[in-house]
Design a protein around this motif. Sequence first.
Motif, PDB file in Angstrom:
ATOM      1  N   LYS A  30      10.009  -5.268  -8.553  1.00 15.76           N
ATOM      2  CA  LYS A  30       9.418  -6.567  -8.223  1.00 15.76           C
ATOM      3  C   LYS A  30      10.503  -7.508  -8.117  1.00 15.76           C
ATOM      4  O   LYS A  30      10.464  -8.400  -7.043  1.00 15.76           O
ATOM      5  N   ARG A  31      11.621  -7.318  -8.739  1.00 20.19           N
ATOM      6  CA  ARG A  31      12.727  -8.476  -8.602  1.00 20.19           C
ATOM      7  C   ARG A  31      13.989  -7.756  -8.683  1.00 20.19           C
ATOM      8  O   ARG A  31      14.781  -7.815  -9.491  1.00 20.19           O
ATOM      9  N   ARG A 100      22.912  -5.711  -4.816  1.00 20.00           N
ATOM     10  CA  ARG A 100      21.759  -6.095  -5.150  1.00 20.00           C
ATOM     11  C   ARG A 100      20.552  -5.015  -5.341  1.00 20.00           C
ATOM     12  O   ARG A 100      19.719  -5.077  -6.252  1.00 20.00           O
ATOM     13  N   TYR A 101      20.706  -3.724  -4.701  1.00 19.64           N
ATOM     14  CA  TYR A 101      19.738  -2.900  -4.955  1.00 19.64           C
ATOM     15  C   TYR A 101      20.385  -1.495  -5.659  1.00 19.64           C
ATOM     16  O   TYR A 101      19.650  -0.486  -5.568  1.00 19.64           O
ATOM     17  N   GLN A 102      21.583  -1.837  -6.079  1.00 18.53           N
ATOM     18  CA  GLN A 102      22.286  -0.708  -7.063  1.00 18.53           C
ATOM     19  C   GLN A 102      21.254  -0.240  -8.407  1.00 18.53           C
ATOM     20  O   GLN A 102      21.171   0.687  -8.735  1.00 18.53           O
ATOM     21  N   GLN A 103      20.446  -1.356  -8.790  1.00 18.74           N
ATOM     22  CA  GLN A 103      19.650  -1.309  -9.846  1.00 18.74           C
ATOM     23  C   GLN A 103      18.521  -0.171  -9.633  1.00 18.74           C
ATOM     24  O   GLN A 103      18.294   0.707 -10.366  1.00 18.74           O
ATOM     25  N   ALA A 184      16.067  -2.206   0.176  1.00 20.39           N
ATOM     26  CA  ALA A 184      16.061  -0.838  -0.554  1.00 20.39           C
ATOM     27  C   ALA A 184      15.095   0.186  -0.021  1.00 20.39           C
ATOM     28  O   ALA A 184      14.799   1.249  -0.811  1.00 20.39           O
ATOM     29  N   LYS A 185      14.554  -0.026   1.285  1.00 12.19           N
ATOM     30  CA  LYS A 185      13.775   0.912   1.577  1.00 12.19           C
ATOM     31  C   LYS A 185      14.097   2.390   2.148  1.00 12.19           C
ATOM     32  O   LYS A 185      15.437   2.322   2.577  1.00 12.19           O
ATOM     33  N   VAL A 186      13.496   3.179   1.922  1.00 16.27           N
ATOM     34  CA  VAL A 186      13.977   4.582   2.396  1.00 16.27           C
ATOM     35  C   VAL A 186      13.534   4.805   3.831  1.00 16.27           C
ATOM     36  O   VAL A 186      14.457   5.833   4.296  1.00 16.27           O
TER      37      VAL A 186
END
Length: 360
Positions: A30-31, A100-103, A184-186
């Motif tokens: 979500k965030r 930002r997307y490593q989480q 973060a899309k695959v």
Amino acid sequence: MDLELPLAFEIGSLVVLTLILVADLLIILKRPHIPSTRESTLWVVFYVTLALIFAGIMWIVAGGEFAGQFVAGWLTEYSLSIDNLFVFVLIMSQFSVPRRYQQEVLMVGIIIALLLRGAFILVGSTVIENFSPIFYVFGAFLVYTAIRQAFPGDDAHDDEAKRENFIVRLIRRTVNISDDYDGAKVRTVVDGKKMFTPMIIVFVAIGVTDLLFAIDSIPAIFGITTSPFIVFTANIFALMGLRQLYFLLGDLLDRLRYLHYGIAFILAFIGVKLVLHAMHVNELPFINGGEHIEWAPEISTWVSLAVIVLSMAVATIASLIASSREKAQETPVDAAAAVADEKGTPATVEQPPAPGDTPR
């Protein structure tokens, strides 16, 4: 010692832990963001506190021996998981994953790790139950792993991170992958054509790395307890705080130069413990005529726990002391160069006037 925990406690624990993991994943989806040091610290403290509360409940429900085995197993897996972070850093860097997307990447990696380790634990517990000499194999493997950990060579972590390259190359040859990330899309659309993003490569790299680490870590925790439930929950708690620990430690990972020695000592200790246990329950006909070796000592859970805590404490403190001394010995030129390297500007250091020069 065969461990039997109340079934209601096991089921309730797994349900609660699953809900926590799902909630954690939903928060990330979500965030997506870069967590602050304060946020990461609070999450790490939360998960560590949760593990200790779980150990306390286990003590009340089933006794101190069970709780001690969980804590020792959790600390072992946690220390080994910290070593995973070195490789995760290399993978993120190698594939230029936006911070930002490593989480999200780490969370997917944790889920993959739990699934893989769950399968390993089921297989391992079945083998142990039906073939006790496997402890000889586990023990020898852990001693070998400890030696490899203590003397890894110059590019050990780089080699670890590149072991998945064959699979990565295979995916690149068989799957259409875009050049750039799309958040973060695959999956994404490029010029009207559906393609995978490089994120799929990162997920595969993380998954293969998790598999390699599971091969090392599962035999280690079976050296502390043979209860599949304790083994699995110890892995869950170790992995749950790993994502936040990744952001909390950050550059500190490079300062933990002696950490691998602490981990190596723990692995060697558990390996020896496993061999001694195998001798104690020996059934191999070519060793002592197939009879148990009664003089082989059994190392208690509390001794194991003390060794694990002391090993990690000594390795961490020694690393920080060495890093502080090295920093204190830096010359002004070294310090200026380091600052310049961070800022991307040339390093300049004022030099004292030479003898005979007149200050302006």
